[in-house]
Design a protein around this motif. Sequence first.
Motif, short mmCIF file in Angstrom:
data_model
loop_
_atom_site.label_atom_id
_atom_site.label_comp_id
_atom_site.label_asym_id
_atom_site.label_seq_id
_atom_site.Cartn_x
_atom_site.Cartn_y
_atom_site.Cartn_z
N SER A 169 0.85 -1.19 0.00
CA SER A 169 0.00 0.00 0.00
C SER A 169 0.88 1.24 0.00
O SER A 169 1.74 1.41 0.86
CB SER A 169 -0.90 0.01 1.24
OG SER A 169 -1.63 1.22 1.29
N ASN A 171 -0.25 4.36 0.47
CA ASN A 171 -1.19 5.35 0.95
C ASN A 171 -0.47 6.65 1.30
O ASN A 171 0.76 6.74 1.20
CB ASN A 171 -1.95 4.80 2.16
CG ASN A 171 -1.00 4.31 3.24
OD1 ASN A 171 -0.36 5.10 3.94
ND2 ASN A 171 -0.87 2.99 3.39
N ARG A 319 -1.03 -1.56 7.04
CA ARG A 319 -1.24 -0.67 5.91
C ARG A 319 -0.34 0.57 5.99
O ARG A 319 0.26 0.97 4.99
CB ARG A 319 -2.71 -0.25 5.84
CG ARG A 319 -3.05 0.57 4.61
CD ARG A 319 -4.55 0.78 4.48
NE ARG A 319 -4.85 1.58 3.30
CZ ARG A 319 -4.88 2.90 3.27
NH1 ARG A 319 -4.64 3.58 4.40
NH2 ARG A 319 -5.15 3.55 2.16
#
Length: 349
Positions: A169, A171, A319
């Motif tokens: 991820s 993000n 994450r």
Amino acid sequence: MNRREFITNAAAAGLLLPLAGGLGGHAFAASRSRLLPVPLRKGDTVALVSPSSATDERINLQLPREVMEALGFKVKTGAHYGSRYGHLAGTDAERAGDINTAFADPEVRAVIALRGGSGAARLLPLLDYEAIRANPKALLGYSDITALHCAIHAQTGLVTFHGPNGTGSWNRFNADQFRRVFFERELVEYRNLVEAGDELVARRNRTLTITGGRARGELVGGNLAVLSALAGSPYLPDFRGRILFLEDVSEAPYRVDRMLTTLKLMGALDGIAGFIFGECTDCDPGGGYGSLTLDQIFDDHIRPLGVPAYRGAMIGHIRQQFIVPVGGRVEMDADAGSFRLLEPVFQAG
């Protein structure tokens, strides 16, 4: 041979090595002076390599390239980037060859692992450590990539980076971490992002002190299962005087206990300056007669060391994760549940 059989056999081999050196011996590679990678800038070329398991979808070969381009890089991929040999991303020679080529390539300024899984440890005897030492570049990845972090640091002293793989991820938090570490070359303070949300008291990303206090030292560590499987090999860095960080995923507490016992019996925990445990994701005990808790395991193995220690750092199969420099010199505060870089982890320039 499956992964756990391999770990058990490797651990058994590790128990013999201290005995060969006499009482008080340590089963580590000889320490090397720290080597800093070249700095990164937007517009540089990075290499994407696949040292471990193969990908099961073509999109997972495309997305990491797009991520690196979105971060501002030009991208080269290893010749065997999309290969498959059983569950592996190509044969050992092919995967190791892609890593050696990336470090030797004068255009490449950093090496990014596509994903983890398993198989990176098979490459360790095939890596060209002299070429890596002569061409110090940042390596980024985590999980199975722990084998590369440990071996490269043990054999060359190069600072590498435990953080998101290419398929992980990317993000906002992880991308910001990357920019702060790699582009701004900030002396980052690693403090968990704690938000209460609609709870009266924050519950997520909490840290828990095992033993209070502060410590300074170079970071070593990574995934516990992968690291403990290097026991008795020349690819495990010396932990003495250093801050050990660990994390894991999908391991029952009894296996976490067994792996920490291996490190304890081989002397790897003797003389560490501090201890940081990240997340143990999906590490719940199974059914049956019960299980030691992770709290009890850390009380048994870590608390008696008498060094500053805490758990819950944003490191691991989560994450949002810290990008941690393996070999970076830090100060940790076990009471605050944080650590901070004390020195640059890239060459000047």
